[in-house]
Every structure is written in C-alpha cells, then in structure tokens.
Scaffold this motif. Sequence first.
Motif, mmCIF file in Angstrom:
data_model
loop_
_atom_site.group_PDB
_atom_site.id
_atom_site.type_symbol
_atom_site.label_atom_id
_atom_site.label_comp_id
_atom_site.label_asym_id
_atom_site.label_seq_id
_atom_site.Cartn_x
_atom_site.Cartn_y
_atom_site.Cartn_z
ATOM 1 N N ARG A 1 0.833 -1.216 0.000
ATOM 2 C CA ARG A 1 0.000 0.000 0.000
ATOM 3 C C ARG A 1 0.860 1.255 0.000
ATOM 4 O O ARG A 1 0.467 2.284 -0.562
ATOM 5 C CB ARG A 1 -0.951 -0.018 1.195
ATOM 6 N N ARG A 2 2.035 1.185 0.609
ATOM 7 C CA ARG A 2 2.911 2.360 0.635
ATOM 8 C C ARG A 2 3.393 2.730 -0.759
ATOM 9 O O ARG A 2 3.671 3.908 -1.028
ATOM 10 C CB ARG A 2 4.116 2.107 1.556
ATOM 11 N N ILE A 3 3.498 1.730 -1.636
ATOM 12 C CA ILE A 3 3.878 2.051 -3.016
ATOM 13 C C ILE A 3 2.827 2.954 -3.634
ATOM 14 O O ILE A 3 3.146 3.915 -4.351
ATOM 15 C CB ILE A 3 4.052 0.763 -3.841
ATOM 16 N N ARG A 4 1.551 2.676 -3.331
ATOM 17 C CA ARG A 4 0.482 3.518 -3.870
ATOM 18 C C ARG A 4 0.551 4.948 -3.331
ATOM 19 O O ARG A 4 0.055 5.875 -3.969
ATOM 20 C CB ARG A 4 -0.882 2.900 -3.548
ATOM 21 N N GLN A 5 1.158 5.103 -2.167
ATOM 22 C CA GLN A 5 1.304 6.457 -1.619
ATOM 23 C C GLN A 5 2.250 7.306 -2.457
ATOM 24 O O GLN A 5 2.224 8.535 -2.376
ATOM 25 C CB GLN A 5 1.807 6.384 -0.180
ATOM 26 N N ALA A 6 3.093 6.657 -3.260
ATOM 27 C CA ALA A 6 4.024 7.397 -4.111
ATOM 28 C C ALA A 6 3.380 7.862 -5.414
ATOM 29 O O ALA A 6 4.011 8.584 -6.185
ATOM 30 C CB ALA A 6 5.245 6.522 -4.416
ATOM 31 N N PHE A 7 2.136 7.460 -5.675
ATOM 32 C CA PHE A 7 1.397 7.937 -6.850
ATOM 33 C C PHE A 7 0.670 9.211 -6.441
ATOM 34 O O PHE A 7 -0.325 9.156 -5.713
ATOM 35 C CB PHE A 7 0.421 6.869 -7.330
ATOM 36 N N TRP B 1 -2.678 8.045 -4.204
ATOM 37 C CA TRP B 1 -3.586 6.968 -4.620
ATOM 38 C C TRP B 1 -4.064 6.162 -3.417
ATOM 39 O O TRP B 1 -5.244 5.800 -3.331
ATOM 40 C CB TRP B 1 -2.862 6.090 -5.628
ATOM 41 N N ASP B 2 -3.188 5.884 -2.481
ATOM 42 C CA ASP B 2 -3.578 5.082 -1.322
ATOM 43 C C ASP B 2 -4.639 5.806 -0.492
ATOM 44 O O ASP B 2 -5.617 5.197 -0.052
ATOM 45 C CB ASP B 2 -2.349 4.779 -0.457
ATOM 46 N N GLN B 3 -4.472 7.073 -0.308
ATOM 47 C CA GLN B 3 -5.475 7.859 0.447
ATOM 48 C C GLN B 3 -6.826 7.826 -0.270
ATOM 49 O O GLN B 3 -7.876 7.682 0.357
ATOM 50 C CB GLN B 3 -5.016 9.322 0.582
ATOM 51 N N ALA B 4 -6.802 7.984 -1.566
ATOM 52 C CA ALA B 4 -8.051 8.070 -2.324
ATOM 53 C C ALA B 4 -8.780 6.738 -2.364
ATOM 54 O O ALA B 4 -10.009 6.691 -2.399
ATOM 55 C CB ALA B 4 -7.766 8.556 -3.745
ATOM 56 N N HIS B 5 -8.039 5.649 -2.346
ATOM 57 C CA HIS B 5 -8.661 4.328 -2.472
ATOM 58 C C HIS B 5 -8.960 3.741 -1.090
ATOM 59 O O HIS B 5 -9.841 2.919 -0.956
ATOM 60 C CB HIS B 5 -7.751 3.398 -3.257
#
Length: 879
Positions: A638-644, A875-879
Amino acid sequence: MPNLTNSRHEPTGAIYGVTNMLRKLVSDYDPAYAAVVFDAKGKTFRDDVFPEYKANRAPMPDELSAQIEAIHAIVRALGFPLLQIENVEADDVIGTLARRASEQGMRTLVSTGDKDMAQLVDEHVVLVNTMTDTIYDRAAVVDKFGVPPERIVDYLALVGDSVDNIPGVSGVGPKTAAKWLQQYGSLDDVVKHVGEIGGKVGENLRAGLATLPLARALATLKCDVELPVGPADLKRLSPDAPRLRELYTRLEFKNWLAELGGVNRAEEIQPEPTAPIATRYDTIFTELELDAWISRLTAAPLFSIDTETSATDAQRAELIGVSFADRVGCGAYVPLGHAYPGVPAQISRERALEKLKPLLEDATRLKVGHNLKYHMQVLARCGVRLSGIAHDTMLESYVLDSTASRHDVDSLALKYLGYKTITYEDVTGKGKAQINFRDVPIEQAAAYAAEDADVTLRLHERLWPRLSENEALARLYTEIELPLAPVLARMESAGVRIDVEMLRAQSAEIARRLLEIEREAHSAAGQPFNLDSPKQIQEILFQKLKLPVLRKTPTGQPSTNEDVLAELALDYTLPRLLLEHRSFAKLKSTYIDKLPEMINPVTGRVHTCYHQAVAATGRLSSADPNLQNIPIRTPEGRRIRQAFVPEPGYRIVSADYSQIELRIVAHLSGDAGLIRAFAEDADIHRATAAEVFGVAPEAVTHDMRRNAKVINFGLIYGMSAFGLSRQLKIDRGAAQDYVDRYFARYPAVKAFMDGTRDQARRQGYVETLFGRRLYLTDINAANVTRRQAAERAAINAPMQGTAADLIKRAMIKVDDWIQSSHAPARMIMQVHDELVLEVAEHAVSKAVDSLRECMIRVAELAVPLVVGVGVGDNWDQAH
C-alpha cells in the motif's frame, strides 16, 4: 508439449510439438541422412533380464496415444525414415546407428533430452537437446555430469534411475557418483576400493554391491542391434507436400498450411486464403507525389494508415515514416526520418505532416488501422490529432475470437489471408544485430510498411463482414472496443506522477529489512545460504531440516514454490521467512526501484501501456510498468500507492464498483435472495453468512462473515468443495456442507452455473451480458484436469467479462464527460473495477458527483450498481 486441440476437440499438442522440433532440426542442420526412431510395441530384452524394469512408469495417457498415428504420418510426410525395431528400445536403435555411422566416418547428431544417451558421445557423435538448443560434445558431458561419456554407464549404475526403475545405490546422488568416479576411475575401481569409503553412504554402497552389475547392464545401450537398414540407407526425402497439406488441414495447423500455399479445398476448414493480388507500392520522396496521394486518399471511401517509428514506447518513439493504402494491392510509404549514410533526400517531417494534417484530422475521412491506439499517440506527439477512426483490425480480430490466436498483423495475415508478410525482423534483424528502423534502407522499409497498410485493408475486408454477421459482437466492437481506443490513448499519454524520494526512502527501509530476514533465516537454518537459490533451499528444508515434501517438480525434485512454502509456513519458521523475503524482494525490484527508472524525462511521469487485445475475458492488461498488480494486502504494498501523487493544485480521485461481480451474478442468475439482499443494500457477505450458517444477520461473527466472503467469491470462480476446504482450512465434508447450504439458499445461482456449463459444452463458448464470447477449447476434453479448468472458466467468464465490459463502458462515458465539459480532470489509471483520475482541487466536488453518475448509469441491471469514490493526496489515500 503445448496444450492444443482442433475444432473437433481432438488433442493435437504432441503432434504440433514433435512436428515443430523436426522442422527446427531441418532448418538448423539440414541433414542429408536422418531417422526418427520409436519404441516398438511389446517387451524388450531388458524386461527379460529384470521384470521390474520401468515398472514405475504410468501408462501412456489416452490423449497422447490418440496422437501417435498422426505423429508417425507427419514424420513420414516430412521426409524422415521411421524405424521401430522389436525386442529393443528406440535408444538401442539410435546407439547402433550412431556407432555404425562413426565407423563409416559420418558425423552424427542425436536429438534427445535423455541423459542415458550421453554414453554415445565421441569424436563423431554429439547430442542436441532441441527444447533448449544445448549441444553436448565430450567437454559438455563432462561439464554437466562430472564424468566423461565412457563413464556415463558407471555413473547411471551408481545413481540409478527412478523413471526406468533401475536400482542404484541408496543415498548416492549425482555429486557423490561423480566424485567417486573422478577419484577411483571406473565403477570396477570404485568397487575395489569399497572398503575405503566411510560413513552411511559407504555402508549403502557395500550393501548394494550385488545390484550394481544389473544396474550397469540395464543402463548400457545395446549398440549391435540387427537392423534392416544402415546409416547410408536413411537418406532424408523431400517432403510430401500433398500429404502434409492433408494432415495440416485436418489438424488445423494453419500457419504451416499457409506455407504450402493455403488450404486443401477438398477439406472443410475456414477461412480460405485470398487469391494472390498484384501489388503496386509507391515510395514518396517529393511533395508533388505526396499531394497526388493525398488527393487519392481524400477520394477513397476508406483508407488504411500505419506509422513506422524508432521505438515501441509510444511516448518515446520518433516518427520515421507513414504508410497508406487506398485499395487492396495499392499502397504508399512516406519516409520521414531515415538516417543512414547515403540515405536519399526525404520530405521533411514537419512539411509532410503539415500537408497530411487536414486529411488525418478530418473526421469525415474514414480510416482503418491496426492497433491505432499506438499510432494516435505517435501522431499526437507530432501535433496531429487522428480523427475519423472507422475500424481497427486488431480489435476486429479480438472481438471475433479473443482466444484463437495472437492479434498482430503477421499472425492474422497467415490465419485469415493465407499470406506470409514481411516481418519487422526481416528488415531490422534479430537480437544484438537488430538495427533501429531509422537505419533500415528506404527501399526495404517501403516494401515492409506499404505492405502493412495494404494487408490491414485486406484484413478489414475479411474480418468486418464476419463480425457484422453477429449483431451482439458487432455492437460490442462498435460501442465498446473501438471507441475505447482513443480513451486509452489519452490515458497513456497523460501518465501518472511518482514521488521518487518517497520510493527511495522505502527502498532503503526494505533493503534493511531484507538483511534482517536473511540473518533470521540463516539462524533458523543453522547455517548461511543463498535465499534466492532453490537448490540450496531444497537441501536445507528437506535434507537438513527434514521438512515434509509436499510436492515435486517435473524433474522429481522437492518443490519450493510459493504454494508449498505457504503450507509449510503454517508450522515452520524458515518457510515463513523465505516467503517474506521473496515478497519484499519482489516489491523492491519490480516496483520500488523500477518505477523511478521508468519516468519519462520529457513528461516527468510514468506511462503504462494498456493492452486491449490480450485477456480472453475482455479485461485490460497493463504493462511497462504493470500498474494493475501492485499488491495492496500488505502495508508495504500500500505504501507504493502512496508514491502515486497528483500535480500541484490537483487531487487524486478514485472510484470503484462495489462487489461488481456478485451483482452481476445476481443479475444473470435472477436469484431472488441475492437480488433482495442487494436491493436492501445489505452487507452481502453478512447476508450470505446468515443464510449459510442459519443465524440472524446481527448474530454473524467476524469469522462467519470472512468464510461467507470466501464462499461468495470462490463459487463464482468455479471453486469446488475441495478448493473451499483448502481456502477455509476445514475438512472437505464441512466445505461440502457449506456449498450445499449456499446453493439451497440461492438455488437460482446453482441453476445458472449448471446451465452455463451445459451451454458451454453444447456450443463451445460462453457470453457476457454484452455478447462478448469466450471460446473454451477444452470444455469437452477427455483430460479431466483440463475439462474441469474449462468448466471453471465457463462459470467465471460471464461475470468477469461482464465486469470488464462495464468498466470499459464507464471509461468511455467518463472520458466523454471530461471532453465535452472541458473539466479540469484526466483519467490516469484503470485497475480492475477502479478508475483513477487527477482532478483540479477547485473542481473535485463536482467531479466526484459526475464520476459516480457516469459509472452508475452505464447499464441497467436487476440490482443497483454502487460506486465508491475517494479523494486524497495520493492513490492510497483516495482508495
């Protein structure tokens, strides 16, 4: 061998595999003399010596035995003499021929994957493993086995062979056998020094001395077989083209059939190849010639277009040329960027595009192309917005039959036109010697590029009438797949923004964690070892720690794949650490370290490619990089999605369909219980748990709901009670009870699944709600495993395919809203049932409402479509 069947559901994979290998041998070596040797039926002299010889071998599968006759026929039709000699094995016949050929001074190549044959290698005889292209001469045999060819029989006698049931010495593996033979010389010498060998393995050797002569005799090839022919009698004949045509037609080997000039018209197979067409391809060097062709294209009711570029990445590709065809057989190539010594003068790219732009951007001038999504992006980067897109032959082929073949021009030309095209590698070369298209001589480039445009037009004329015959498929193509292409082109061009510093920090953290796991694993193993070495992991888990061997590889070694490690991890520490290490290492190498390297230096963003004609069910697939497989079940994933992250002044907006496939099940089955649960906006997993476990909804526990979720999704994926028992870690009887209760509560779901299976068996395919077809070649296969897999696919495909159709319709609708309203928003990703947008901060509230409205209204189902929308700074926040 490949898992293939023809349209009559006859297995053809072994026939194809053998034929392919023989064709490759001819291509690579062009032997003057050759033979293909098969075992004869019945026992051999080795069975008389040792009745248990090969007793462990399973009988030949029915699907393979059904192909033997055709294999023999093709061998003969290809011009190979075929030998079968009674009372000996094929290996003995090969050995005899090899020895006789050596005596006559002939160089001999033996095509085999059998280690026993290494004993034949000498100065005249070498082996080739056709599957791997590996050549074994004397040095290679020593390198592989640790002993020379003349010691292979001794080596085999010590090691034994479980496949042939040849007894070896217990506990003696390849390394020990090679060591002894290197130290003492021959097997006889090993026996002479048996008293010097200590430890358990020495005891085993002494205990097994009595069986060594038998093992050696069984492993020794008989090289003095009486044969009706000698090497010089085995002249390879010219292929029997009429017989091959007949066989390829019946077996439906269409590419090879095309090489013979097409279909035998006496056989029923479609499609027939087109008759040869006279071609005239122009190369345009002057503006006057270009003007003339623009006039021709303007007058054409439909013309094809193709671009030639310097790279496959549409965001980095330089336009090298453009080709057209205004009617079958007539094409032209406009070179624009060829750059090699002595290259002829070309029209400047800017001037040519200035002239072509009005035509290419005119929506009333209809165009056809192949994979136009790519060409749209290349032209857009040159300032040309391609319009008037009427057809795309890649998508026509994909909608007609997503599973039948690849959908590239070369494959489709062979399949539908019986025409062998000039390939990209024909003009650029292969491998390290491949040149960039800008370095291809214009004369060669023109023939290749103009042919591509011409063939595209021919393919459209063959594919579109077929597609038009089926109203549902034609509508799927014209209303979903074709209009989606420009949407995907805009998404790919938009790309996504990556926070590089965040990924670098995460990379450093994971690197430290990997070192910690490695130390813990070494401690658990009691010694250092390479965590990336399957061989070392095998030795430690199964030899040193004596963990149970759950499954074996095709070569008989204990498996260390993820499924095995996951089972072992339930009870043992080291497998758990190995899984954790693999997970972190994959995250780091595949995403965390890779994504920053893939940032486009011009745009500063990462641009994936959405493949529209790959997945059989209609789903999009993402590549270079794959943004659809970023794991979200672990905090690190999930942290990877935080980089989007969005551009400054923008937010990330994510919208996804809630439980879309279960809602589709409710609609397709018409089950009253499921429809009622969704209509009441109930928690579907809690509702299922209440039904299956016979309790009130408020009494459903966390574990009950979790199990119900597994049941809900498992059954729509065709999971059996056995699979469910493994998922829930319960006995099979309890799992069957859950399945029975589920279907008792939702009887229409059971009826729908049974009906879908029956329909698939009758017609060979299933359909989505929107008419997309998935053909199931194995649905009536004799092989139980393959048939059951096809049955599971038959149940799942209508749900997964309908979900894919819905999200594609949603993407078209959302893009239409963005384009028509000029909203400060852009779609940047599509992941399964989720759409991700980048929206200006001031427009987020309105965008959320519009996005939800677009996605809800893509179709009317028996249950409401529900869309969850989130907003965040990543992205992680939004999803």
